[in-house]
Design a protein around this motif. Sequence first.
Motif, short mmCIF file in Angstrom:
data_model
loop_
_atom_site.label_atom_id
_atom_site.label_comp_id
_atom_site.label_asym_id
_atom_site.label_seq_id
_atom_site.Cartn_x
_atom_site.Cartn_y
_atom_site.Cartn_z
N UNK A 10 0.82 -1.14 0.09
CA UNK A 10 -0.09 -0.04 0.13
C UNK A 10 0.91 1.15 0.00
N UNK A 11 0.50 2.41 -0.77
CA UNK A 11 1.16 3.34 -1.02
C UNK A 11 0.25 4.58 -0.65
N UNK A 12 0.78 5.59 0.41
CA UNK A 12 -0.04 6.81 0.73
C UNK A 12 0.85 7.84 0.36
N UNK A 13 0.41 8.85 -0.10
CA UNK A 13 1.11 10.10 -0.39
C UNK A 13 0.60 11.20 0.55
N UNK A 14 1.47 11.69 1.19
CA UNK A 14 1.24 13.06 2.17
C UNK A 14 1.68 14.28 1.82
N UNK A 15 1.24 15.40 1.18
CA UNK A 15 1.68 16.54 0.99
C UNK A 15 1.30 17.57 2.00
N UNK A 16 2.13 18.19 2.58
CA UNK A 16 1.82 19.27 3.78
C UNK A 16 3.07 20.12 3.80
N UNK A 17 2.70 21.15 4.80
CA UNK A 17 4.09 22.12 4.86
C UNK A 17 4.94 21.27 5.62
N UNK A 18 6.34 21.61 5.58
CA UNK A 18 7.21 20.69 5.98
C UNK A 18 7.06 20.58 7.27
N UNK A 19 6.93 21.72 8.46
CA UNK A 19 7.00 21.54 9.80
C UNK A 19 5.80 20.51 10.00
N UNK A 55 -6.13 8.18 8.83
CA UNK A 55 -5.28 8.63 10.13
C UNK A 55 -4.34 9.73 9.94
N UNK A 56 -3.40 9.88 8.96
CA UNK A 56 -2.54 10.61 8.49
C UNK A 56 -3.18 11.86 8.05
N UNK A 57 -4.24 11.80 7.24
CA UNK A 57 -4.91 13.07 7.24
C UNK A 57 -5.45 13.85 8.25
N UNK A 58 -6.01 13.31 9.25
CA UNK A 58 -6.56 13.73 10.47
C UNK A 58 -5.29 14.31 11.29
N UNK A 59 -4.14 13.63 11.39
CA UNK A 59 -2.98 13.95 11.92
C UNK A 59 -2.48 15.25 11.56
N UNK A 63 -1.90 20.42 12.10
CA UNK A 63 -0.81 21.23 11.74
C UNK A 63 -0.95 22.02 10.15
N UNK A 64 -1.70 21.64 9.59
CA UNK A 64 -1.63 22.27 7.99
C UNK A 64 -3.15 21.75 7.55
N UNK A 65 -4.02 22.86 7.54
CA UNK A 65 -5.28 22.63 7.10
C UNK A 65 -5.57 22.35 5.58
N UNK A 66 -4.26 22.63 4.61
CA UNK A 66 -4.20 22.39 3.52
C UNK A 66 -3.78 21.16 3.05
N UNK A 67 -3.32 20.30 4.02
CA UNK A 67 -2.61 19.02 3.73
C UNK A 67 -3.75 18.14 3.01
#
Length: 153
Positions: A10-19, A55-59, A63-67
């Motif tokens: 399984x592969x999940x991509x997460x894009x968000x602010x670096x912090x 889970x990753x979306x929620x987490x 820290x980043x509403x636009x994740x």
Amino acid sequence: MLDVAAAGIGVVTAMAAPDALDALVVPGRAQAYRVASDEAMLLCASEVAAEVEREVTDRLRVGDDDAVVLDVTDGWTALTLSGDEARAAFAYLSCLELPREGFVQGEVVRVPAKIVVEVDRIWLLTPSMWEAHLRDRVRRRLAHLRPEEASGG
């Protein structure tokens, strides 16, 4: 002996602010690899990819509403090299220097790839559109080593 196998992953991509990515607590069922300052690739069993995505979306959204987090499992294919000859075999496929364990990105048999090195295997991940080409090239480049070929994950 060298084993080459198709692997389900399984592969999940997460894009968000670096912090936000820096602060991400990765679910225990996944491993995260940073592919860019604002992007991480999470690998898990394909059966839990949708759960990991949620889970990753929620987490991350804390820290980043636009994740943006996407289950992109269908867009990736994986082969594994395992056995005593796996590292030596990889040298026939790429000039990339492998870490003892960890993650690198680069070219494998002239295909863009993400490589995850574990104690007992090397994962070759490429976009699905390269699947047949990757298998064919790996098979031809390693034919002299007579690898055991299997399918499964």
